[in-house]
Every structure is written in C-alpha cells, then in structure tokens.
Design a protein around this motif. Structure first.
Motif, PDB file in Angstrom:
ATOM      1  N   LEU A 556       0.865  -1.172   0.034  1.00 12.54           N
ATOM      2  CA  LEU A 556       0.003  -0.144   0.065  1.00 12.54           C
ATOM      3  C   LEU A 556       0.909   1.240   0.096  1.00 12.54           C
ATOM      4  O   LEU A 556       1.934   1.325   0.832  1.00 12.54           O
ATOM      5  CB  LEU A 556      -0.671   0.030   1.091  1.00 12.54           C
ATOM      6  CG  LEU A 556      -1.677   1.291   1.310  1.00 12.54           C
ATOM      7  CD1 LEU A 556      -2.800   1.365   0.350  1.00 12.54           C
ATOM      8  CD2 LEU A 556      -2.221   1.125   2.644  1.00 12.54           C
ATOM      9  N   ILE A 557       0.494   1.918  -0.803  1.00  9.61           N
ATOM     10  CA  ILE A 557       1.405   3.209  -1.226  1.00  9.61           C
ATOM     11  C   ILE A 557       0.586   4.471  -0.652  1.00  9.61           C
ATOM     12  O   ILE A 557      -0.678   4.641  -1.706  1.00  9.61           O
ATOM     13  CB  ILE A 557       2.120   3.399  -2.308  1.00  9.61           C
ATOM     14  CG1 ILE A 557       3.349   2.444  -2.540  1.00  9.61           C
ATOM     15  CG2 ILE A 557       2.779   4.840  -2.584  1.00  9.61           C
ATOM     16  CD1 ILE A 557       3.528   2.453  -3.903  1.00  9.61           C
ATOM     17  N   THR A 558       0.570   5.446   0.239  1.00 16.43           N
ATOM     18  CA  THR A 558      -0.232   6.252   0.316  1.00 16.43           C
ATOM     19  C   THR A 558       0.390   7.755  -0.053  1.00 16.43           C
ATOM     20  O   THR A 558       1.619   7.999   0.281  1.00 16.43           O
ATOM     21  CB  THR A 558      -0.708   6.510   1.918  1.00 16.43           C
ATOM     22  OG1 THR A 558       0.471   6.750   2.648  1.00 16.43           O
ATOM     23  CG2 THR A 558      -1.352   5.375   2.170  1.00 16.43           C
ATOM     24  N   LEU A 559      -0.300   8.522  -0.607  1.00 14.56           N
ATOM     25  CA  LEU A 559       0.268   9.684  -1.172  1.00 14.56           C
ATOM     26  C   LEU A 559      -0.655  10.971  -0.493  1.00 14.56           C
ATOM     27  O   LEU A 559      -1.730  11.020  -0.823  1.00 14.56           O
ATOM     28  CB  LEU A 559       0.158   9.771  -2.773  1.00 14.56           C
ATOM     29  CG  LEU A 559       0.882   8.632  -3.524  1.00 14.56           C
ATOM     30  CD1 LEU A 559       0.101   8.481  -5.032  1.00 14.56           C
ATOM     31  CD2 LEU A 559       2.271   8.995  -3.450  1.00 14.56           C
ATOM     32  N   GLY A 560      -0.200  11.702   0.121  1.00 19.17           N
ATOM     33  CA  GLY A 560      -0.825  12.762   0.675  1.00 19.17           C
ATOM     34  C   GLY A 560      -1.897  12.426   1.782  1.00 19.17           C
ATOM     35  O   GLY A 560      -2.847  13.210   1.893  1.00 19.17           O
ATOM     36  N   VAL A 561      -1.586  11.446   2.321  1.00 17.48           N
ATOM     37  CA  VAL A 561      -2.648  10.840   3.372  1.00 17.48           C
ATOM     38  C   VAL A 561      -2.212  10.927   4.811  1.00 17.48           C
ATOM     39  O   VAL A 561      -1.098  10.550   4.874  1.00 17.48           O
ATOM     40  CB  VAL A 561      -3.062   9.365   3.041  1.00 17.48           C
ATOM     41  CG1 VAL A 561      -3.775   8.849   4.398  1.00 17.48           C
ATOM     42  CG2 VAL A 561      -3.670   9.027   1.995  1.00 17.48           C
ATOM     43  N   SER A 562      -3.128  11.861   5.501  1.00 12.91           N
ATOM     44  CA  SER A 562      -2.574  12.220   6.919  1.00 12.91           C
ATOM     45  C   SER A 562      -2.731  11.013   7.696  1.00 12.91           C
ATOM     46  O   SER A 562      -1.657  10.602   8.797  1.00 12.91           O
ATOM     47  CB  SER A 562      -3.267  13.332   7.432  1.00 12.91           C
ATOM     48  OG  SER A 562      -4.756  12.745   7.524  1.00 12.91           O
ATOM     49  N   GLY A 563      -3.651  10.170   7.606  1.00 11.56           N
ATOM     50  CA  GLY A 563      -3.732   9.066   8.444  1.00 11.56           C
ATOM     51  C   GLY A 563      -4.688   9.053   9.782  1.00 11.56           C
ATOM     52  O   GLY A 563      -4.115   8.897  10.895  1.00 11.56           O
TER      53      GLY A 563
END
Length: 616
Positions: A556-563
C-alpha cells in the motif's frame, strides 16, 4: 405525498471535541448539516416536485441544531421540527430512532420517511432501518433513483444491494435511505435564505409515550465503556526525501511487489490466515453447552456466483475464536435460495439453514428469519458482515428485538461476564471506543471485510445442519422486487495486491490523473480517503477506511494521506506500507514501514516522467 426527512447537525470536519470519560461528542466549533442528509432533503424535494405533497424535516439535538433545519427550509422544505429535551440526550441509534418516531407521530402520519445513508460523526447508517422496524414499515436502503408513484401501488425505485441493482415497488408508508452522489443538493438563493423560518420544537412532554426509560441514555442498550485516543507505536525513521528520490523509492517498491507477485492471491491470503487444521483449543465447555443464551451465531452470505464470501469465512473464524474464549459453541445462519457447496466445511458447531424462494433481497424478510432464529435458539451474540445486506438486516433485527448494535467493529473480545467488547473507531474516526451491550441480549455487531482472519474451508467433523422453513409474509413486508441485475464493480480494492491511496494532499481531481495512469501501468488499484470521496474526486467504491473498505494488499502506497484513525482502521491488513506526506508528525507514519517526508507535488513530476519513458 407527505414526506418526512431526518437530518442531523454534525461537527464540521476535524472540529468538535470528545469527552473521553463520558464517551460523548462535545459539539463545539463550527457545525453543519450532515453531508449525507442534504441529499436526502434534495430527494424529498424532487419527489414533491414530481408528485406533489409536503416535505417536513426533523432533527434531534440542542437548540443549535435548529440551524440545519433552517438550512433545509431554505432549500425548500415546508416545515421544520426540532426534538430537544434533556431526556433525549446521550441516545444511541436505537433510542434516536425511537425518539424520532415518537416525534413524527405528534405531527402527522407520513407516507415516506427519508434518511441519509449515514452520518459523518457516527458512520453507522442504522437509524433508517431501525425506524422501519419500530414503525413496522417496509425499508429500502441506498436508493439511487425513483420511477413511478401512485397511491395504490406505491413508489417504484432503484436501489443498490452489494453487487446488485434492484428495481422494487415500495408500498407506502415506508422508509428509505438515499445515496449521496445521485441527489446533488440545490443551492438556495439569497431570498430563500433571508426568509423567516418558523422552527417548531418537540419536547418529552409532547410525546404520547412518556416513559423516560425509552429515550436518551436510559433507552440506549449500548454503552461506551471507554473512549480513547489510540497510542501511536514508535514512528520508524522518517526520510527527508526530495521528489526524485521519493519517486524512485515508490517505483522500486511497486516493482519489488510485482516481482514477488508470482504467487496467486489465494496463496498469499493463505499465508496470512491462521491455521485452523485442528479445532481451536477451547476453555472447558459449560455443562450444557446448548442451553439458551450460550452461543455465538454468524450470518453467512454468498456472492453473485453462489459461493461463500470471504467475509463469511472471517465471521466463522472469529465466532470460533470468541467461542473458545467464552466456552460457547459457534453457530452459523444461512438465509438463501440455494446452499453453497462448502457450507459443511466451516469450523462451526451448528448451521441453521432457512431456504427462501428467489434470489432477490428484501431486508425485512431476511431480518424476519434472523429474528425467528434468535427467538427460537436465543444465542448470546450475533455477528454480521458490514455489507449492504448486513447493514440493512442487522439494525432491522436488533431494533425488533430491542437490543443494541455496534457497527464496523475492528476488534472483538469477551470479558469475564460474557459481554462482547466491541471496539470501533468513533466520533468521526478521531478516537477508538469500547462498546458494550450490558443489559440486553443478544449482542449484535457488524464487522468489515479484512478486520479478521478468514477460517479456510477444511474437512472438519462437520457442523450439525438444521434445516428450518421460512415462510415469507404474504405482503412481503410491503416491498416487491421487480428486477435484479448485477452491477459491474467499479473498483477491485478487496483483491488488489498493490494499492495507491490518495488523500487531501492533492489540490484537485485533475492531479489524480498521474496516479491513475501509474496504477494502470503497474496493474494496481487506486483508493482514496473519505475527504477525497466527499469532494467527488473519486467514487464511493474507492473509499478506504471505517466508512469505506478494509483492504489487505501486499503493498500500500499512500500519497498525501494524513492517516486518521478512521483510515488506519481500514488498512490494518496491509503487509507493507510506504507513506508520503509533507508533515513529519502525520499519523500515517506510525503505521508505515517506509516514511517519506515529501510534498506529493514534488513527487508527481518524476512519476509523470517515468510514465512518459514507458510510453516511448
């Protein structure tokens, strides 16, 4: 047609606070109408414009909730009613539905009650079905459009049910919930906004049923035992990476995952699955393990091909694990036209089979069979999947039984008193809540796919099969299915090995094109946070998190996700997480193995350059 619309005032995104001791939302800061309720108002106004009638809106809350009623009246609603009283405070979804039903009864007898699909602060979507159960009216969830209406035959509409689209005739009076994307709220003009609104109030003293034990906290079967902000594990090393370096790491991770992806998906899933080769070690069973009230039952579903769903196998495995903890047997209940071939290979002690004619879905009919099973065999706990079907059936059945329901659980445990501790993100995903149903049975809970490990189908001794007849009511609960077609899936997140997830680090929908192109080039899928979906940049099927999908990719690659907690709850099954965010304190880094502190807009040009080279 007399229409009532239920609306709610919720904190604006990332606003408001939570009393962790009491487990209550403190409604401070900016407030707004629940984004899923404005489309419900719009749907009601469209029906009024086509068929005539009146639209009234109802809300429950403090005096400030009158603001959203005024907003709905500016859109065109004819009347507004605010239910406000200290007796109503602290209500769970069942007590809320009971209060709204009692309040509407003081005003008029409505032909149609419309609810939004869910709320942003609770994400449950239980009030609509619970209202239908309490009022004994037909229910249709996730309505996408309307066709014809006449007083004799009712309202013809189209609604989504998992992978199907059903055309149904709803006999009125009835209750529906509507999808957000198909009913874009109108923007009222200045004259409509400036017009004086009369907002009526309904107090406890106005209700016909004046038993305080039915409303508010006293009338709520569920209780929040504890609410807390999850402790973040130690953050891994955060790399200050420029755009080119971050892009290289992303592409390297994708290529590595592809290189390791020669194994079939089923093989990878088996590696993540607990070995159920032998029955799980259990505490000593009680002297009479089949006595009433001492069993867990999981609702088993099939897919469009007639096979047991992966979520059903997760529920079976979790029922067995919980049963081992409490010394209870694990049961299953199956309500379909035909049985799947591998039903007898589930590690369950008993399976109740209710065969019903036809493959269509009538939520009230399914709930009727489930309620019959509960009344006849009295299990202590009922688990359902958080599918469209489960989200309709669970609140219908729980409300009819007068018991509590906790939605979208990410963890379940049994305490020493055989109470099911139900853990889920709450209050918009800002905190985790531990919820109990201490004084009512059975305890209902729904769980999302991917929350638990699936129990593989094996040759166990075999569950006891109990075949029971289910006789549908002659009136079919006022809902007739006219047509059912299978919907093409817009997203394959459930089975994706590689997922690129986008968040609010993106400034426009057009900027997602590079991510979409990269996903196509690499055979990956694109997911999104709730905020991105709510902006209309991605379809609802792409949403990851508590109110979307739970995913279990190998990468999983998150781009611009704060979480947010809400998002993190949906990615617990990911084997490897590479996160890119320009905030070194972003919560997503607490879950990532590779943490890249970089602006996503510094990374995109290099990803675009890579794609151009591929095309050449």
């Amino acid at each position: 047609m007399k229409i009532a619309v239920c609306i709610k005032q919720v904190p604006a995104e990332r606003e408001g606070a939570t009393d962790l001791k009491l487990g209550l939302v403190i409604r401070t800061g900016r407030r707004r109408m629940n984004p899923y309720d404005a489309p419900a108002v719009e749907a009601a106004l469209q029906l009024k414009e086509r068929f005539g009638g009146r639209v009234d809106v109802f809300s429950m809350g403090p005096q400030s909730a009158g603001e959203v009623i005024g907003e709905a009246m500016s859109m065109g609603a004819d009347g507004g009613w605010l239910m406000t009283d200290r007796v109503f405070a602290g209500a769970d979804t069942l007590a809320t539905a009971r209060t709204l039903a009692a309040g509407m009864a003081t005003v008029d007898q409505y032909d149609l009650i419309i609810c939004g699909l869910k709320t942003t602060d609770g994400d449950t979507g239980q009030v609509g079905p619970a209202l239908a159960a309490l009022l004994e009216k037909p229910f249709a969830g996730r309505v996408e459009s309307f066709d014809e209406y006449d007083e004799q035959n009712g309202l013809t509409l189209h609604h989504k049910v998992d992978q199907w689209l059903q055309t149904v005739r709803l006999k009125l009076p009835g209750v529906i919930s509507v999808v957000r994307e198909n009913f874009v709220p109108r923007i009222p003009g200045l004259k409509a906004r400036m017009k004086k609104k009369i907002i009526n109030e309904i107090h406890f003293s106005d209700l016909a049923e004046k038993d305080e034990n039915l409303y508010g906290l006293k009338g709520s079967p569920t209780r929040i035992k504890r609410a807390y902000v999850p402790e973040r594990p130690p953050t891994g090393q955060i790399l200050e990476a420029g755009g080119e370096k971050a892009a290289e790491i992303v592409l390297s991770a994708i290529n590595e995952a592809i290189a390791q992806g020669g194994l079939a998906l089923n093989t990878m899933m088996a590696a993540k699955t607990r070995d159920y080769g032998k029955p799980s070690p259990r505490r000593r069973m009680r002297e009479h393990p089949w006595v009433q009230g001492s069993a867990l039952v999981s609702w088993l579903e099939t897919d469009s091909q007639g096979r047991l769903t992966g979520l059903s196998m997760e529920l079976a495995g979790e029922s067995r694990r919980l049963g081992a903890e409490a010394g209870f047997p694990a049961w299953g209940i199956f309500i379909e036209e035909s049985e799947p071939a591998d039903l007898d290979k589930l590690d369950l002690d008993r399976i109740f089979i209710y065969q019903r004619p036809g493959g269509d879905f009538n939520a009230q009919d399914f709930a009727d069979a489930l309620v019959s099973c509960v009344k006849d065999f009295q299990p202590s706990t009922v688990l359902l999947g958080a599918t469209d079907r489960g989200k309709d059936v669970a609140p219908l059945a729980a409300a009819r039984l007068g018991t509590g329901l906790t939605a979208d659980c990410v963890e379940l445990r049994m305490d020493d008193g055989d109470n099911l501790l139900q853990i889920r993100p709450a209050f918009g995903g800002n905190v985790m809540a531990e919820i109990l149903t201490p004084l009512a049975r059975p305890q209902f809970a729904t769980v999302r796919q991917g929350a638990f490990k699936a129990a593989p189908l094996k040759a166990f001794a075999g569950p006891e099969i109990v075949r029971l007849k289910h006789q549908s009511r002659p009136d079919s609960f006022g809902l007739e299915v006219l047509e059912r077609t299978e919907r093409p899936e817009a997203s394959s997140l459930d089975e994706a090995r590689i997922i690129l997830a986008v968040g609010c680090g993106f400034k426009s929908a057009a900027d997602l094109d590079i991510v979409q192109a990269l996903a196509r080039a690499k055979g990956a899928e694109v997911g999104a946070t709730r905020s991105v979906v709510e902006r209309g940049w991605m379809p609802p099927e792409a949403q990851i998190g508590l109110s979307g999908r739970s995913v279990s990719p190998s990468l999983l690659i998150t781009l611009g996700v704060s979480g947010s907690v809400q998002f993190l709850a949906g990615i617990r099954g990911a084997e490897r997480l590479v996160a890119i965010n320009n905030d070194p304190a972003a919560p997503i880094f607490s879950a990532a193995q590779v943490c890249l502190c970089a602006d996503v807009y510094q990374v995109l040009p290099f990803l675009e350059k890579y794609l151009s080279q591929c095309e050449e």
